[in-house]
Design an enzyme around this catalytic site. Structure first.
Site, PDB file in Angstrom:
ATOM      1  N   GLU A   1     -16.667  -9.918  -4.000  1.00  0.00           N
ATOM      2  CA  GLU A   1     -16.032 -10.004  -2.688  1.00  0.00           C
ATOM      3  C   GLU A   1     -16.886 -10.870  -1.762  1.00  0.00           C
ATOM      4  O   GLU A   1     -18.079 -10.651  -1.632  1.00  0.00           O
ATOM      5  CB  GLU A   1     -15.881  -8.600  -2.080  1.00  0.00           C
ATOM      6  CG  GLU A   1     -15.488  -8.563  -0.621  1.00  0.00           C
ATOM      7  CD  GLU A   1     -14.129  -9.178  -0.354  1.00  0.00           C
ATOM      8  OE1 GLU A   1     -14.039 -10.014   0.567  1.00  0.00           O
ATOM      9  OE2 GLU A   1     -13.153  -8.835  -1.063  1.00  0.00           O
TER      10      GLU A   1
ATOM     11  N   CYS B   1       6.089   3.665   4.575  1.00  0.00           N
ATOM     12  CA  CYS B   1       6.106   2.833   5.772  1.00  0.00           C
ATOM     13  C   CYS B   1       6.371   3.737   6.978  1.00  0.00           C
ATOM     14  O   CYS B   1       7.518   4.098   7.248  1.00  0.00           O
ATOM     15  CB  CYS B   1       7.188   1.760   5.662  1.00  0.00           C
ATOM     16  SG  CYS B   1       7.183   0.600   7.040  1.00  0.00           S
TER      17      CYS B   1
ATOM     18  N   ALA C   1      -8.591  -2.588   0.273  1.00  0.00           N
ATOM     19  CA  ALA C   1      -8.190  -1.201   0.036  1.00  0.00           C
ATOM     20  C   ALA C   1      -8.084  -0.894  -1.454  1.00  0.00           C
ATOM     21  O   ALA C   1      -8.612   0.118  -1.941  1.00  0.00           O
ATOM     22  CB  ALA C   1      -6.854  -0.932   0.730  1.00  0.00           C
ATOM     23  N   GLY C   2      -7.413  -1.772  -2.203  1.00  0.00           N
ATOM     24  CA  GLY C   2      -7.217  -1.524  -3.627  1.00  0.00           C
ATOM     25  C   GLY C   2      -8.507  -1.568  -4.411  1.00  0.00           C
ATOM     26  O   GLY C   2      -8.765  -0.701  -5.253  1.00  0.00           O
TER      27      GLY C   2
ATOM     28  N   CYS D   1       3.631  -4.627   4.083  1.00  0.00           N
ATOM     29  CA  CYS D   1       4.187  -3.714   5.086  1.00  0.00           C
ATOM     30  C   CYS D   1       5.434  -4.302   5.726  1.00  0.00           C
ATOM     31  O   CYS D   1       5.416  -4.795   6.857  1.00  0.00           O
ATOM     32  CB  CYS D   1       3.161  -3.364   6.160  1.00  0.00           C
ATOM     33  SG  CYS D   1       3.694  -1.967   7.184  1.00  0.00           S
TER      34      CYS D   1
ATOM     35  N   THR E   1       2.178  -1.966   0.483  1.00  0.00           N
ATOM     36  CA  THR E   1       1.605  -1.170   1.566  1.00  0.00           C
ATOM     37  C   THR E   1       0.286  -0.547   1.118  1.00  0.00           C
ATOM     38  O   THR E   1      -0.001  -0.456  -0.083  1.00  0.00           O
ATOM     39  CB  THR E   1       2.561  -0.035   1.984  1.00  0.00           C
ATOM     40  OG1 THR E   1       2.693   0.900   0.890  1.00  0.00           O
ATOM     41  CG2 THR E   1       3.943  -0.562   2.340  1.00  0.00           C
ATOM     42  N   ALA E   2      -0.508  -0.106   2.097  1.00  0.00           N
ATOM     43  CA  ALA E   2      -1.751   0.601   1.777  1.00  0.00           C
ATOM     44  C   ALA E   2      -1.455   1.894   1.037  1.00  0.00           C
ATOM     45  O   ALA E   2      -2.220   2.321   0.163  1.00  0.00           O
ATOM     46  CB  ALA E   2      -2.541   0.878   3.060  1.00  0.00           C
ATOM     47  N   ALA E   3      -0.320   2.523   1.371  1.00  0.00           N
ATOM     48  CA  ALA E   3       0.066   3.755   0.679  1.00  0.00           C
ATOM     49  C   ALA E   3       0.332   3.486  -0.798  1.00  0.00           C
ATOM     50  O   ALA E   3       0.034   4.331  -1.654  1.00  0.00           O
ATOM     51  CB  ALA E   3       1.303   4.354   1.340  1.00  0.00           C
TER      52      ALA E   3
ATOM     53  N   ASP F   1      -1.270  -6.044  -3.320  1.00  0.00           N
ATOM     54  CA  ASP F   1      -0.244  -6.960  -2.842  1.00  0.00           C
ATOM     55  C   ASP F   1       0.026  -8.158  -3.746  1.00  0.00           C
ATOM     56  O   ASP F   1       1.085  -8.780  -3.645  1.00  0.00           O
ATOM     57  CB  ASP F   1      -0.630  -7.480  -1.456  1.00  0.00           C
ATOM     58  CG  ASP F   1      -0.681  -6.374  -0.414  1.00  0.00           C
ATOM     59  OD1 ASP F   1      -0.100  -5.301  -0.661  1.00  0.00           O
ATOM     60  OD2 ASP F   1      -1.302  -6.590   0.647  1.00  0.00           O
TER      61      ASP F   1
END
Length: 558
Positions: free
Chosen positions: A181, A486, A159-160, A307, A452-454, A443
């Site tokens: 990756e 969350c 995600a990041g 999370c 978190t993804a947020a 993370d």
């Protein structure tokens, strides 16, 4: 699964699954060697599970875990002995097959010339030119000339990594970026909670990595393994080197399943599950539907974890199913938390306690899961009461486990980390404290925010802005305020939307008359189920910073 033949005695492959084992047997392999440490990936089957089923098929198994591109002399010698002694032909596997073929190449000069090693590896589809250089230089990787060089290098296409690449491109389309990756699959991990309740299918949470890499961004398929920041160099698998001008590090987090004794051997069976793994979330839903009476145990490990609300999300959604199917009175729901409080931001605790009461959950604090006996269905917890420690054994019919977590191994041994093994960044700018041309998010950083993804959604524009500022392509710097979110799924159709920043400061995105984060909300559920997935796929990963515009820190034009 494709098995790549290296020699008549040895083939290599990427990560195998339980479903591959029968095919491996039918292809005539006699032995399997695992070179991948447990816990590297979100969809990774543990070696214990592979070994158990392989042995049932009459296959020999051996575990020789090697950290990516950290092949030691002992690793080479051990691999040589294993290949010599095991029944042949042998299939060796890791994440992509690179570690396995590298081990072979480093032990092969006794039998093959350097040219033959290079030729055989190329025929198998692997570039081992860096390994050959290491062999010719008596074990040292030659770094006077890099294999690749890029202005901006990003470690990780989670995600990041994808979000920050997209944010950089949206601001500076001409920027040349490469993402390093190894994995071909990208996961929407926040969706796994809903897979565990039957709301999403697993397939709704996955896309190919190639499909999410932003336009104009290159993908270098490989695993980063070591950093030489004084020379602006990264070593990746195959002993290849990459030179950068600016580096962004966002490798995610490692799930340390092995730190709980006996857990890896029983995950996915005997009633033991976890929504923290792609292949196990459907098993959670299966267990929830089938449990009519007995004891359901949910565990939460020491912080930090990604999370932090997910352990109790699984508990609430499971209990909601049992409540609505009128069997909750026959099920003893137990929550075992290593911490001392239900949730770290006190403003959200009263709403959560209402559901603890509704589902009659028995809460146990200062309890750390240390062992699981799947066959006997016993979970063992270490209990800390002041200076006193004891051990408590708990019988279960269903056990939802969240493993302890840490930075990936190659990060922990790098010069980028603090004394606790996390990437050492300024919590406001996300710039490395020692190496000014390195940034990090997600993370693996030591920023004291929720993982978190947020949080990554808010961090990506900050890193993009500050990296471009460092390159002279932005007029201002940006600041990250610690925001994380969350969505606590307390029942099907309702969410307590916890949003907070550094220090646990409540940071609501909506007026209270739309969504009151301190109360369960149907609109917050709609946000979780219907809106957040497209915001993730079509917004965050595309550089569209909906509700994520960075706050300015300074302006060159001032």
């Amino acid at each position: 699964m494709t098995f790549k033949r290296v020699t008549p005695e040895l083939s290599v492959s990427a990560q195998i699954t339980l479903n591959d084992l029968q095919h491996i047997k039918e292809q005539g392999f006699k032995s399997i060697v695992c070179n991948r440490p447990d816990g590297e990936g979100a969809d990774q089957i543990s070696f214990a599970a592979i070994e158990k089923q392989a042995n049932n098929l009459g296959l020999n198994c051996h575990y020789l875990p090697v950290v990516s591109s950290k092949v030691t002399d002992d690793d080479i010698k051990n691999f040589e002995n294993i290949v010599r002694d095991l029944p042949k032909p042998i299939l060796a596997y890791c994440r992509t097959g690179t570690r396995s073929i590298t081990l072979w190449a480093m032990s092969a000069p006794k039998t093959y010339s350097h040219e033959e090693i290079l030729n055989l590896s190329q025929k198998a589809g692997y570039d081992l030119s860096g390994v050959i250089r290491r062999l010719k230089n008596n074990g040292e990787t030659q770094i006077s000339k890099a294999d690749f060089a890029y202005p901006i290098v990003i470690i990780g296409a989670g995600a990041g990594g994808v979000a920050v690449a997209a944010s950089i491109k949206s601001r500076s389309p001409e920027s040349e970026i490469v993402i390093i990756e190894p994995n071909e699959i990208h996961y929407y991990q926040p969706g796994w909670t809903l897979v565990g309740r039957g709301v999403f299918t697993p397939e709704q949470t996955v896309k190919t990595t190639a499909s999410v890499i932003p336009d104009g961004v290159k993908w270098l398929k490989g695993a980063a393994a070591a950093f030489i920041p004084d020379e602006n160099l990264i070593i990746i698998d195959g002993c290849r080197t990459v030179k950068y001008e600016h580096l962004v590090v966002c490798p995610g987090i490692k799930l340390d399943w092995h730190k709980i004794d006996g857990l890896s051997e029983t995950l996915g069976e005997n009633g033991v599950t976890s929504n923290y793994r792609y292949d196990l979330a459907p098993y959670t839903w299966e267990l929830v539907q089938n449990l009519k009476k007995g004891k359901a145990v949910f565990s939460q490990p020491p912080m930090p974890i990604k999370c932090a609300g997910a352990p109790q999300k699984a508990m609430y959604l499971s209990s909601d199913y049992w409540f609505k199917n009128k069997v909750i009175n026959n099920i003893d729901v137990e929550f075992y938390n290593k911490g001392e409080v239900l949730f770290g931001v006190k403003e959200y605790v009263p709403a959560l306690l209402e559901y603890i009461k509704k589902y009659d959950v028995n809460m146990n604090f200062n309890h750390e899961l240390i062992a699981v006996d799947g066959k006997q269905k016993i979970a063992t917890f270490k209990v800390v009461n002041g200076e006193n420690e004891s051990v408590e054994k708990v019988k279960f019919d269903m056990l939802h486990v969240v493993p302890p977590q840490s930075a990936p191994d190659f990060i922990k041994v790098s010069p980028l980390v603090d004394e606790n093994g996390w990437i050492d960044v300024d919590q406001s700018t996300l710039q490395h404290k020692k190496f000014s041309n390195i940034f990090a998010l997600g993370d693996a950083t030591n920023a004291p925010n929720a993982k978190t993804a947020a949080a990554a959604r808010m961090q990506a524009p900050v890193v993009a802005t500050n990296l471009l500022y460092a390159r002279g392509l932005s007029k201002y710097q940006a600041i990250y305020n610690g925001y994380g979110s969350c969505p606590l799924t307390v029942e099907l159709g309702k969410v307590v939307l916890a949003e907070f920043g550094y220090g646990g400061k409540v940071m609501n995105s909506f007026p209270s008359w739309i969504i009151n984060g301190k109360r369960p909300s149907r609109l917050a559920w709609l946000l979780k189920e219907k809106l957040l997935p497209p915001i993730y796929w079509l917004g965050m990963l595309k550089g569209r910073e909906w509700m994520a515009k960075p706050e300015k820190l300074s302006d060159k034009s001032d």
